[in-house]
Scaffold this motif. Structure first.
Motif, PDB file in Angstrom:
ATOM      1  N   LEU A  94     -33.556  14.614   7.849  1.00 16.02           N
ATOM      2  CA  LEU A  94     -33.160  14.210   6.500  1.00 16.02           C
ATOM      3  C   LEU A  94     -32.127  15.157   5.888  1.00 16.02           C
ATOM      4  O   LEU A  94     -31.773  15.008   4.720  1.00 16.02           O
ATOM      5  N   GLY A  95     -31.683  16.128   6.670  1.00 17.85           N
ATOM      6  CA  GLY A  95     -30.713  17.077   6.127  1.00 17.85           C
ATOM      7  C   GLY A  95     -31.260  17.848   4.953  1.00 17.85           C
ATOM      8  O   GLY A  95     -30.512  18.198   4.039  1.00 17.85           O
ATOM      9  N   GLY A  96     -32.564  18.123   4.938  1.00 21.50           N
ATOM     10  CA  GLY A  96     -33.176  18.754   3.766  1.00 21.50           C
ATOM     11  C   GLY A  96     -32.522  20.059   3.378  1.00 21.50           C
ATOM     12  O   GLY A  96     -32.165  20.276   2.222  1.00 21.50           O
ATOM     13  N   GLY A  97     -32.326  20.960   4.358  1.00 21.72           N
ATOM     14  CA  GLY A  97     -31.659  22.215   4.060  1.00 21.72           C
ATOM     15  C   GLY A  97     -30.227  22.005   3.625  1.00 21.72           C
ATOM     16  O   GLY A  97     -29.748  22.635   2.678  1.00 21.72           O
ATOM     17  N   SER A  98     -29.529  21.096   4.307  1.00 17.40           N
ATOM     18  CA  SER A  98     -28.148  20.796   3.943  1.00 17.40           C
ATOM     19  C   SER A  98     -28.076  20.182   2.550  1.00 17.40           C
ATOM     20  O   SER A  98     -27.161  20.472   1.767  1.00 17.40           O
ATOM     21  N   ALA A  99     -29.043  19.308   2.235  1.00 15.71           N
ATOM     22  CA  ALA A  99     -29.089  18.689   0.909  1.00 15.71           C
ATOM     23  C   ALA A  99     -29.288  19.746  -0.170  1.00 15.71           C
ATOM     24  O   ALA A  99     -28.674  19.683  -1.242  1.00 15.71           O
ATOM     25  N   ASP A 100     -30.145  20.728   0.104  1.00 14.84           N
ATOM     26  CA  ASP A 100     -30.381  21.800  -0.861  1.00 14.84           C
ATOM     27  C   ASP A 100     -29.120  22.641  -1.053  1.00 14.84           C
ATOM     28  O   ASP A 100     -28.771  23.020  -2.179  1.00 14.84           O
ATOM     29  N   ALA A 101     -28.432  22.944   0.065  1.00 11.70           N
ATOM     30  CA  ALA A 101     -27.178  23.691  -0.038  1.00 11.70           C
ATOM     31  C   ALA A 101     -26.153  22.893  -0.839  1.00 11.70           C
ATOM     32  O   ALA A 101     -25.417  23.452  -1.664  1.00 11.70           O
ATOM     33  N   GLY A 102     -26.106  21.584  -0.613  1.00 10.23           N
ATOM     34  CA  GLY A 102     -25.194  20.737  -1.378  1.00 10.23           C
ATOM     35  C   GLY A 102     -25.485  20.788  -2.860  1.00 10.23           C
ATOM     36  O   GLY A 102     -24.560  20.809  -3.691  1.00 10.23           O
ATOM     37  N   ALA A 103     -26.770  20.820  -3.211  1.00 15.09           N
ATOM     38  CA  ALA A 103     -27.144  20.909  -4.618  1.00 15.09           C
ATOM     39  C   ALA A 103     -26.701  22.231  -5.226  1.00 15.09           C
ATOM     40  O   ALA A 103     -26.274  22.290  -6.387  1.00 15.09           O
ATOM     41  N   VAL A 104     -26.786  23.314  -4.436  1.00 14.26           N
ATOM     42  CA  VAL A 104     -26.307  24.617  -4.915  1.00 14.26           C
ATOM     43  C   VAL A 104     -24.810  24.541  -5.218  1.00 14.26           C
ATOM     44  O   VAL A 104     -24.342  25.042  -6.251  1.00 14.26           O
ATOM     45  N   PHE A 105     -24.046  23.899  -4.340  1.00 12.46           N
ATOM     46  CA  PHE A 105     -22.604  23.756  -4.575  1.00 12.46           C
ATOM     47  C   PHE A 105     -22.341  22.967  -5.857  1.00 12.46           C
ATOM     48  O   PHE A 105     -21.418  23.297  -6.614  1.00 12.46           O
ATOM     49  N   ARG A 106     -23.143  21.927  -6.110  1.00  9.55           N
ATOM     50  CA  ARG A 106     -22.922  21.143  -7.340  1.00  9.55           C
ATOM     51  C   ARG A 106     -23.291  21.941  -8.583  1.00  9.55           C
ATOM     52  O   ARG A 106     -22.640  21.816  -9.638  1.00  9.55           O
ATOM     53  N   ILE A 107     -24.334  22.756  -8.496  1.00  7.36           N
ATOM     54  CA  ILE A 107     -24.687  23.632  -9.620  1.00  7.36           C
ATOM     55  C   ILE A 107     -23.537  24.605  -9.892  1.00  7.36           C
ATOM     56  O   ILE A 107     -23.127  24.822 -11.042  1.00  7.36           O
ATOM     57  N   PHE A 108     -23.021  25.189  -8.820  1.00  6.76           N
ATOM     58  CA  PHE A 108     -21.905  26.127  -8.955  1.00  6.76           C
ATOM     59  C   PHE A 108     -20.685  25.428  -9.545  1.00  6.76           C
ATOM     60  O   PHE A 108     -19.981  25.990 -10.390  1.00  6.76           O
ATOM     61  N   GLU A 109     -20.441  24.190  -9.117  1.00  8.54           N
ATOM     62  CA  GLU A 109     -19.303  23.431  -9.640  1.00  8.54           C
ATOM     63  C   GLU A 109     -19.416  23.228 -11.142  1.00  8.54           C
ATOM     64  O   GLU A 109     -18.443  23.364 -11.879  1.00  8.54           O
ATOM     65  N   ALA A 110     -20.623  22.901 -11.614  1.00 11.43           N
ATOM     66  CA  ALA A 110     -20.828  22.678 -13.043  1.00 11.43           C
ATOM     67  C   ALA A 110     -20.626  23.961 -13.844  1.00 11.43           C
ATOM     68  O   ALA A 110     -20.125  23.928 -14.975  1.00 11.43           O
ATOM     69  N   LEU A 111     -20.993  25.091 -13.253  1.00  8.22           N
ATOM     70  CA  LEU A 111     -20.900  26.358 -13.968  1.00  8.22           C
ATOM     71  C   LEU A 111     -19.516  26.985 -13.884  1.00  8.22           C
ATOM     72  O   LEU A 111     -19.003  27.532 -14.874  1.00  8.22           O
ATOM     73  N   HIS A 112     -18.915  26.934 -12.701  1.00  4.98           N
ATOM     74  CA  HIS A 112     -17.689  27.695 -12.477  1.00  4.98           C
ATOM     75  C   HIS A 112     -16.553  26.871 -11.869  1.00  4.98           C
ATOM     76  O   HIS A 112     -15.417  27.360 -11.810  1.00  4.98           O
ATOM     77  N   GLY A 113     -16.842  25.662 -11.379  1.00  9.05           N
ATOM     78  CA  GLY A 113     -15.854  24.937 -10.587  1.00  9.05           C
ATOM     79  C   GLY A 113     -15.891  25.424  -9.150  1.00  9.05           C
ATOM     80  O   GLY A 113     -16.225  26.596  -8.881  1.00  9.05           O
ATOM     81  N   LEU A 114     -15.549  24.553  -8.220  1.00  9.32           N
ATOM     82  CA  LEU A 114     -15.574  24.928  -6.809  1.00  9.32           C
ATOM     83  C   LEU A 114     -14.214  25.450  -6.366  1.00  9.32           C
ATOM     84  O   LEU A 114     -13.175  24.976  -6.823  1.00  9.32           O
ATOM     85  N   PRO A 115     -14.186  26.427  -5.463  1.00 11.07           N
ATOM     86  CA  PRO A 115     -12.902  26.899  -4.924  1.00 11.07           C
ATOM     87  C   PRO A 115     -12.243  25.794  -4.100  1.00 11.07           C
ATOM     88  O   PRO A 115     -12.904  24.881  -3.608  1.00 11.07           O
ATOM     89  N   ASP A 116     -10.944  25.882  -3.924  1.00 16.45           N
ATOM     90  CA  ASP A 116     -10.214  24.849  -3.193  1.00 16.45           C
ATOM     91  C   ASP A 116     -10.704  24.707  -1.752  1.00 16.45           C
ATOM     92  O   ASP A 116     -10.626  23.622  -1.171  1.00 16.45           O
ATOM     93  N   ASP A 117     -11.211  25.785  -1.187  1.00 20.05           N
ATOM     94  CA  ASP A 117     -11.649  25.754   0.207  1.00 20.05           C
ATOM     95  C   ASP A 117     -13.152  25.499   0.342  1.00 20.05           C
ATOM     96  O   ASP A 117     -13.765  25.894   1.332  1.00 20.05           O
ATOM     97  N   TRP A 118     -13.742  24.810  -0.634  1.00 17.11           N
ATOM     98  CA  TRP A 118     -15.194  24.642  -0.619  1.00 17.11           C
ATOM     99  C   TRP A 118     -15.677  23.864   0.608  1.00 17.11           C
ATOM    100  O   TRP A 118     -16.774  24.129   1.108  1.00 17.11           O
ATOM    101  N   ARG A 119     -14.881  22.925   1.105  1.00 18.69           N
ATOM    102  CA  ARG A 119     -15.316  22.155   2.270  1.00 18.69           C
ATOM    103  C   ARG A 119     -15.485  23.053   3.497  1.00 18.69           C
ATOM    104  O   ARG A 119     -16.434  22.908   4.256  1.00 18.69           O
ATOM    105  N   GLY A 120     -14.552  23.971   3.672  1.00 17.08           N
ATOM    106  CA  GLY A 120     -14.668  24.908   4.786  1.00 17.08           C
ATOM    107  C   GLY A 120     -15.866  25.823   4.638  1.00 17.08           C
ATOM    108  O   GLY A 120     -16.575  26.105   5.611  1.00 17.08           O
TER     109      GLY A 120
END
Length: 269
Positions: A94-120
């Protein structure tokens, strides 16, 4: 802040070849369920992670958790205190760990915005993580990190997830793949791809965890529009024509197999 680590399912997963780098060339249709793990974040002096919930005991080393690794991939001047409510089984397809990491990225995006190289940065955490950051239906190629859009005619489809409570590591399942290329994903919208597609990892996964076949048989017996294993297993999913059909199926399986884990939801956009 609150975020959900949306459960990832592979509506179809075609393994095309083994690559010289040890990875596999994949074609997959990612979909996400509107349920999963829950993350709560607060600004803190330094990074901290607390894990609670049914499957928290399976994450014995919180500092080695992919959530903590995701925090390290997103440096900033202030820390984040995270509480992870682990509702998805571990090593379950179910990608549980990956899903949790994805949620961390979205939290960071809301607070600070994501860096241009976030996909990498996300891809370095795992092949599913870039898709899980956006948690929208998409096609995945390569190792699963090359993403493209797809016509989503399955949005809001009722879905039931079922796991026999047997963890299954990804490596041995891929190692058991027979190496036969059975062809690419079909073209078209999501419904056609899912209906005409397959999961090439079902056979090796069932060889390792025979209970998967029992779960699939039980799901097929509830009259879904589609039942299939997700990812490398052992979780299976079933899609239904309406919420009542899903509720009846969930109740039937809970009565017949009270030891199985299950989660109900709808497919996200």
């Amino acid at each position: 802040m609150h975020e959900t680590g949306y459960a990832k399912i592979n509506l179809a997963l075609h393994v095309r070849r083994r690559r010289e780098d040890g990875y596999h060339e994949l074609e997959t249709l990612f979909a996400f369920v509107d349920a999963g793990d829950k993350l709560t974040a607060r600004v803190a002096e330094r990074n901290a992670l607390t894990v609670v919930g049914e499957f928290a005991p399976q994450l014995a080393d919180p500092f080695g958790n992919i959530v903590a690794q995701a925090l390290a991939k997103l440096p900033r001047s202030q820390g984040l205190g995270l509480t992870l409510e682990k509702n998805l089984p571990v090593a379950a397809g179910l990608g549980g760990g990956s899903a949790d990491a994805g949620a961390v990225f979205r939290i960071f995006e809301a607070l600070h915005g994501l860096p241009d190289d976030w996909r990498g940065r996300a891809a370095k955490l795992g092949a599913d993580v870039p898709a899980c950051v956006e948690s929208k239906m998409c096609l995945g190629n390569g190792t699963g990190t090359e993403l493209s859009s797809v016509v989503n005619d399955l949005e809001d489809t009722p879905v039931l997830l079922v796991n026999p409570r047997v963890p299954l590591a990804t490596g041995p399942v891929f190692a058991g793949w027979d190496g036969q290329d059975r062809g690419p994903l079909p073209n078209g919208p999501a419904l056609r791809i899912a209906a005409e597609g397959r999961n090439d990892l079902e056979a090796p996964a069932i060889g390792l965890v025979p209970e998967i076949a029992t779960v699939l048989e039980a799901l097929e017996g509830t009259g879904p529009t589609l039942a299939r294993m997700s990812g490398s297993g052992a979780t299976c999913f079933a899609l239904y024509s309406d919420p009542e059909a899903r509720r009846e199926a969930a109740a039937r399986l809970a009565a017949d197999h009270p030891d199985w884990w299950q989660m109900s939801g709808k497919l996200r956009p």
